[in-house]
Design a protein around this motif. Structure first.
Motif, PDB file in Angstrom:
ATOM      1  N   UNK A  24      54.043  27.077  74.939  1.00  0.00           N
ATOM      2  CA  UNK A  24      53.887  26.576  76.276  1.00  0.00           C
ATOM      3  C   UNK A  24      55.050  26.978  77.240  1.00  0.00           C
ATOM      4  N   UNK A  25      56.441  27.041  76.775  1.00  0.00           N
ATOM      5  CA  UNK A  25      57.352  27.284  77.512  1.00  0.00           C
ATOM      6  C   UNK A  25      57.348  28.751  78.011  1.00  0.00           C
ATOM      7  N   UNK A  26      56.438  29.621  77.454  1.00  0.00           N
ATOM      8  CA  UNK A  26      56.475  31.155  77.622  1.00  0.00           C
ATOM      9  C   UNK A  26      55.036  31.283  78.711  1.00  0.00           C
ATOM     10  N   UNK A  27      54.393  30.346  79.010  1.00  0.00           N
ATOM     11  CA  UNK A  27      53.201  30.251  79.714  1.00  0.00           C
ATOM     12  C   UNK A  27      53.283  31.073  81.147  1.00  0.00           C
ATOM     13  N   UNK A  28      52.511  31.894  81.362  1.00  0.00           N
ATOM     14  CA  UNK A  28      52.702  32.306  82.437  1.00  0.00           C
ATOM     15  C   UNK A  28      51.927  31.990  83.718  1.00  0.00           C
ATOM     16  N   UNK A  29      52.714  31.920  84.929  1.00  0.00           N
ATOM     17  CA  UNK A  29      52.109  31.471  86.053  1.00  0.00           C
ATOM     18  C   UNK A  29      51.415  32.595  87.118  1.00  0.00           C
ATOM     19  N   UNK A  30      50.558  32.110  87.950  1.00  0.00           N
ATOM     20  CA  UNK A  30      49.906  33.132  88.735  1.00  0.00           C
ATOM     21  C   UNK A  30      50.854  34.088  89.354  1.00  0.00           C
ATOM     22  N   UNK A  31      50.408  35.384  89.244  1.00  0.00           N
ATOM     23  CA  UNK A  31      51.365  36.431  89.712  1.00  0.00           C
ATOM     24  C   UNK A  31      52.384  37.070  88.662  1.00  0.00           C
ATOM     25  N   UNK A  32      52.631  36.399  87.466  1.00  0.00           N
ATOM     26  CA  UNK A  32      53.577  36.744  86.580  1.00  0.00           C
ATOM     27  C   UNK A  32      52.924  37.710  85.619  1.00  0.00           C
ATOM     28  N   UNK A  33      53.733  38.568  84.864  1.00  0.00           N
ATOM     29  CA  UNK A  33      53.584  39.482  84.014  1.00  0.00           C
ATOM     30  C   UNK A  33      54.176  39.372  82.728  1.00  0.00           C
ATOM     31  N   UNK A  34      53.997  39.743  81.484  1.00  0.00           N
ATOM     32  CA  UNK A  34      54.661  39.628  80.401  1.00  0.00           C
ATOM     33  C   UNK A  34      54.280  40.669  79.359  1.00  0.00           C
ATOM     34  N   UNK A  35      55.383  41.600  78.993  1.00  0.00           N
ATOM     35  CA  UNK A  35      54.967  42.594  78.032  1.00  0.00           C
ATOM     36  C   UNK A  35      55.067  42.089  76.648  1.00  0.00           C
ATOM     37  N   UNK A  36      53.818  42.384  75.938  1.00  0.00           N
ATOM     38  CA  UNK A  36      53.596  41.836  74.575  1.00  0.00           C
ATOM     39  C   UNK A  36      52.974  42.925  73.375  1.00  0.00           C
ATOM     40  N   UNK A  37      52.888  42.297  72.478  1.00  0.00           N
ATOM     41  CA  UNK A  37      52.007  43.161  71.520  1.00  0.00           C
ATOM     42  C   UNK A  37      50.834  42.310  71.135  1.00  0.00           C
ATOM     43  N   UNK A  38      49.638  42.813  71.234  1.00  0.00           N
ATOM     44  CA  UNK A  38      48.355  42.193  71.061  1.00  0.00           C
ATOM     45  C   UNK A  38      47.528  42.725  70.046  1.00  0.00           C
ATOM     46  N   UNK A  39      46.482  42.089  69.766  1.00  0.00           N
ATOM     47  CA  UNK A  39      45.351  42.685  68.663  1.00  0.00           C
ATOM     48  C   UNK A  39      43.964  41.929  69.194  1.00  0.00           C
ATOM     49  N   UNK A  40      42.821  42.884  68.869  1.00  0.00           N
ATOM     50  CA  UNK A  40      41.616  42.105  69.184  1.00  0.00           C
ATOM     51  C   UNK A  40      40.670  41.884  67.615  1.00  0.00           C
ATOM     52  N   UNK A  41      41.336  42.481  66.821  1.00  0.00           N
ATOM     53  CA  UNK A  41      40.648  41.956  65.336  1.00  0.00           C
ATOM     54  C   UNK A  41      41.787  41.669  64.532  1.00  0.00           C
ATOM     55  N   UNK A  42      41.351  40.945  63.506  1.00  0.00           N
ATOM     56  CA  UNK A  42      42.319  40.142  62.640  1.00  0.00           C
ATOM     57  C   UNK A  42      43.211  41.172  61.809  1.00  0.00           C
ATOM     58  N   UNK A  43      42.742  42.064  61.546  1.00  0.00           N
ATOM     59  CA  UNK A  43      43.571  43.026  60.593  1.00  0.00           C
ATOM     60  C   UNK A  43      43.837  44.281  61.476  1.00  0.00           C
ATOM     61  N   UNK A  44      43.826  44.250  62.454  1.00  0.00           N
ATOM     62  CA  UNK A  44      44.133  45.286  63.646  1.00  0.00           C
ATOM     63  C   UNK A  44      45.705  45.140  63.568  1.00  0.00           C
ATOM     64  N   UNK A  45      46.564  46.474  63.444  1.00  0.00           N
ATOM     65  CA  UNK A  45      47.705  46.710  63.823  1.00  0.00           C
ATOM     66  C   UNK A  45      48.126  46.199  65.450  1.00  0.00           C
ATOM     67  N   UNK A  46      49.081  45.546  65.633  1.00  0.00           N
ATOM     68  CA  UNK A  46      49.610  45.034  66.901  1.00  0.00           C
ATOM     69  C   UNK A  46      49.690  46.117  67.885  1.00  0.00           C
ATOM     70  N   UNK A  47      49.363  46.271  69.158  1.00  0.00           N
ATOM     71  CA  UNK A  47      49.186  47.178  70.089  1.00  0.00           C
ATOM     72  C   UNK A  47      50.092  46.752  71.172  1.00  0.00           C
ATOM     73  N   UNK A  48      50.828  47.791  71.851  1.00  0.00           N
ATOM     74  CA  UNK A  48      51.506  47.465  73.079  1.00  0.00           C
ATOM     75  C   UNK A  48      50.550  46.924  74.267  1.00  0.00           C
ATOM     76  N   UNK A  49      51.078  46.027  74.914  1.00  0.00           N
ATOM     77  CA  UNK A  49      49.890  45.407  76.014  1.00  0.00           C
ATOM     78  C   UNK A  49      50.957  44.745  76.976  1.00  0.00           C
ATOM     79  N   UNK A  50      50.501  44.660  78.225  1.00  0.00           N
ATOM     80  CA  UNK A  50      51.107  43.755  79.157  1.00  0.00           C
ATOM     81  C   UNK A  50      49.871  42.734  79.625  1.00  0.00           C
ATOM     82  N   UNK A  51      50.425  41.374  79.892  1.00  0.00           N
ATOM     83  CA  UNK A  51      49.718  40.290  80.578  1.00  0.00           C
ATOM     84  C   UNK A  51      49.888  40.271  81.869  1.00  0.00           C
ATOM     85  N   UNK A  52      48.698  39.994  82.630  1.00  0.00           N
ATOM     86  CA  UNK A  52      48.866  39.766  84.124  1.00  0.00           C
ATOM     87  C   UNK A  52      48.054  38.594  84.372  1.00  0.00           C
TER      88      UNK A  52
END
Length: 90
Positions: A24-52
Motif C-alpha cells: 500500500x505504501x507504493x500505491x499510485x495516485x492519479x497522474x503518477x507512473x511506475x516502472x515495473x515488471x509484469x505478467x498476465x499468465x502464471x508461468x510467463x516470464x516477467x516483462x518490462x512495463x509501465x503503470x499509469x
C-alpha cells in the motif's frame, strides 16, 4: 494462427475497483507512473512495463507486445522479486 498481429497488444486497463495493492505504501495516485515488471499468465516470464494511474483506472503498458490479453485475466506487477500489486483485466 497464434502469431497473427491481431492477437498482440501492448496496453491493458484495470478498473479502479479491481486494483489490488499488496504494498500500500507504493500505491499510485492519479497522474503518477511506475516502472515495473509484469505478467498476465502464471508461468510467463516477467516483462518490462509501465503503470499509469488515472481516474478511469490503471493502465499497464508493456515494452513488448503481449499475446492474447483477455478480459477477466489477472495482471500482476513486481518491483524486483517482490509482488507489489495485481488487478483484473477489463
Amino acid at each position: 494462427g497464434s502469431n497473427h498481429n491481431g492477437l498482440f497488444r501492448k496496453t491493458l486497463v484495470v478498473q479502479p475497483n479491481e486494483i489490488h495493492w499488496i504494498r500500500h505504501d507504493l500505491q499510485l495516485q492519479n497522474g503518477e507512473t511506475m516502472n515495473v515488471t509484469a505478467r498476465i499468465r502464471y508461468r510467463q516470464a516477467l516483462q518490462e512495463a509501465t503503470l499509469y494511474k488515472f481516474p478511469a483506472g490503471l493502465y499497464v503498458q508493456f515494452k513488448e507486445p503481449q499475446s492474447a490479453i483477455t478480459e477477466g485475466q489477472f495482471v500482476a506487477w513486481n518491483i524486483g522479486d517482490e509482488l507489489v500489486g495485481s488487478g483484473v483485466i477489463s
